[in-house]
Design a protein around this motif. Structure first.
Motif, mmCIF file in Angstrom:
data_model
loop_
_atom_site.group_PDB
_atom_site.id
_atom_site.type_symbol
_atom_site.label_atom_id
_atom_site.label_comp_id
_atom_site.label_asym_id
_atom_site.label_seq_id
_atom_site.Cartn_x
_atom_site.Cartn_y
_atom_site.Cartn_z
ATOM 1 N N ALA A 89 -33.075 12.696 -34.862
ATOM 2 C CA ALA A 89 -32.471 12.112 -33.659
ATOM 3 C C ALA A 89 -32.850 12.933 -32.433
ATOM 4 N N GLN A 90 -32.591 12.373 -31.287
ATOM 5 C CA GLN A 90 -32.838 13.060 -30.014
ATOM 6 C C GLN A 90 -31.528 13.139 -29.241
ATOM 7 N N PRO A 91 -31.382 14.145 -28.375
ATOM 8 C CA PRO A 91 -30.192 14.193 -27.525
ATOM 9 C C PRO A 91 -30.086 12.916 -26.696
ATOM 10 N N SER A 92 -28.879 12.438 -26.531
ATOM 11 C CA SER A 92 -28.659 11.211 -25.775
ATOM 12 C C SER A 92 -27.491 11.394 -24.813
ATOM 13 N N PRO A 93 -27.663 10.992 -23.545
ATOM 14 C CA PRO A 93 -26.540 11.083 -22.605
ATOM 15 C C PRO A 93 -25.344 10.265 -23.094
ATOM 16 N N ARG A 94 -25.630 9.217 -23.821
ATOM 17 C CA ARG A 94 -24.563 8.366 -24.358
ATOM 18 C C ARG A 94 -23.660 9.133 -25.319
ATOM 19 N N TYR A 95 -24.213 10.084 -26.028
ATOM 20 C CA TYR A 95 -23.453 10.854 -27.013
ATOM 21 C C TYR A 95 -23.265 12.311 -26.607
ATOM 22 N N GLY A 96 -23.208 12.586 -25.330
ATOM 23 C CA GLY A 96 -22.881 13.929 -24.867
ATOM 24 C C GLY A 96 -24.055 14.807 -24.496
ATOM 25 N N GLY A 97 -25.261 14.299 -24.583
ATOM 26 C CA GLY A 97 -26.424 15.052 -24.141
ATOM 27 C C GLY A 97 -26.828 16.183 -25.062
ATOM 28 N N ALA A 98 -27.540 17.130 -24.483
ATOM 29 C CA ALA A 98 -28.153 18.221 -25.249
ATOM 30 C C ALA A 98 -27.127 19.100 -25.954
ATOM 31 N N ILE A 99 -26.021 19.406 -25.301
ATOM 32 C CA ILE A 99 -25.037 20.296 -25.930
ATOM 33 C C ILE A 99 -24.361 19.611 -27.124
ATOM 34 N N SER A 100 -24.055 18.338 -26.996
ATOM 35 C CA SER A 100 -23.445 17.620 -28.121
ATOM 36 C C SER A 100 -24.416 17.501 -29.292
ATOM 37 N N TYR A 101 -25.690 17.300 -28.977
ATOM 38 C CA TYR A 101 -26.706 17.246 -30.026
ATOM 39 C C TYR A 101 -26.776 18.592 -30.763
ATOM 40 N N ALA A 102 -26.783 19.682 -30.011
ATOM 41 C CA ALA A 102 -26.819 21.011 -30.626
ATOM 42 C C ALA A 102 -25.591 21.229 -31.498
ATOM 43 N N ARG A 103 -24.447 20.754 -31.047
ATOM 44 C CA ARG A 103 -23.220 20.904 -31.839
ATOM 45 C C ARG A 103 -23.261 20.065 -33.119
ATOM 46 N N ARG A 104 -23.850 18.877 -33.044
ATOM 47 C CA ARG A 104 -23.999 18.069 -34.265
ATOM 48 C C ARG A 104 -24.882 18.794 -35.278
ATOM 49 N N LEU A 105 -25.964 19.386 -34.790
ATOM 50 C CA LEU A 105 -26.832 20.158 -35.682
ATOM 51 C C LEU A 105 -26.084 21.357 -36.261
ATOM 52 N N ALA A 106 -25.283 22.024 -35.447
ATOM 53 C CA ALA A 106 -24.526 23.192 -35.907
ATOM 54 C C ALA A 106 -23.526 22.801 -36.991
ATOM 55 N N ARG A 107 -22.880 21.664 -36.820
ATOM 56 C CA ARG A 107 -21.913 21.217 -37.835
ATOM 57 C C ARG A 107 -22.591 20.940 -39.169
ATOM 58 N N VAL A 108 -23.745 20.292 -39.133
ATOM 59 C CA VAL A 108 -24.435 20.002 -40.392
ATOM 60 C C VAL A 108 -24.983 21.300 -40.995
ATOM 61 N N LEU A 109 -25.387 22.251 -40.181
ATOM 62 C CA LEU A 109 -25.823 23.548 -40.711
ATOM 63 C C LEU A 109 -24.664 24.255 -41.393
ATOM 64 N N ASN A 110 -23.484 24.222 -40.789
ATOM 65 C CA ASN A 110 -22.306 24.811 -41.431
ATOM 66 C C ASN A 110 -22.037 24.166 -42.783
ATOM 67 N N ALA A 111 -22.143 22.851 -42.843
ATOM 68 C CA ALA A 111 -21.904 22.145 -44.107
ATOM 69 C C ALA A 111 -22.930 22.553 -45.157
ATOM 70 N N LEU A 112 -24.187 22.669 -44.758
ATOM 71 C CA LEU A 112 -25.226 23.076 -45.711
ATOM 72 C C LEU A 112 -25.024 24.517 -46.168
ATOM 73 N N CYS A 113 -24.567 25.382 -45.279
ATOM 74 C CA CYS A 113 -24.255 26.764 -45.683
ATOM 75 C C CYS A 113 -23.161 26.767 -46.751
ATOM 76 N N ALA A 114 -22.150 25.936 -46.567
ATOM 77 C CA ALA A 114 -21.068 25.853 -47.546
ATOM 78 C C ALA A 114 -21.601 25.349 -48.892
ATOM 79 N N HIS A 115 -22.468 24.360 -48.873
ATOM 80 C CA HIS A 115 -23.074 23.874 -50.115
ATOM 81 C C HIS A 115 -23.900 24.964 -50.789
ATOM 82 N N TYR A 116 -24.629 25.722 -50.007
ATOM 83 C CA TYR A 116 -25.450 26.808 -50.543
ATOM 84 C C TYR A 116 -24.558 27.823 -51.265
ATOM 85 N N GLU A 117 -23.443 28.173 -50.629
ATOM 86 C CA GLU A 117 -22.514 29.120 -51.251
ATOM 87 C C GLU A 117 -21.930 28.552 -52.550
#
Length: 122
Positions: A89-117
């Motif tokens: 996906a790409q950052p979208s002003p409709r969904y909060g722009g660049a910072i919201s996109y970065a936060r979505r990526l951060a949330r999925v990274l957190n979830a993957l870290c939990a799965h790894y553990e």
């Protein structure tokens, strides 16, 4: 081989470093964190994308070693699929722009870290 064991061709996964990067963007409860002043969202986004690029193949290898009907395997593969979707996906002003996109990526990274553990415990 457990999820935390590495073969000689891959670098070790450092979950602490990954979680530090996500903590800048999201709190422990996955809500938006207050960004430090002068934060470069582009750099943070690329950092999180890099962590995802390193972690996803490790999780795919670990999941491949689980039984096909395993709930743990299904869950980790579903989360990996979610991560791929967010990465494409790409950052979208409709969904909060660049910072919201970065936060979505951060949330999925957190979830993957939990799965790894969790896979390391199996």
């Amino acid at each position: 081989m457990t999820a935390t064991q590495q073969d000689s061709s891959t670098a070790p996964v450092d979950l602490a470093v990954m979680r530090e990067a996500t903590a800048i963007l999201v709190n422990r409860d996955a809500t938006a964190a207050l960004l430090p002043e002068n934060t470069d969202v582009g750099v943070l986004t690329e950092t999180v994308r890099g962590h995802l690029a390193a972690l996803i193949p490790e999780l795919e290898l670990a999941a491949a070693k689980l039984r096909e009907e395993s709930a743990a395997r299904y869950c980790v593969l579903a989360c990996i699929s979610e991560a791929h979707g967010k990465l494409s996906a790409q950052p979208s002003p409709r969904y909060g722009g660049a910072i919201s996109y970065a936060r979505r990526l951060a949330r999925v990274l957190n979830a993957l870290c939990a799965h790894y553990e969790k896979l390391a415990e199996l």
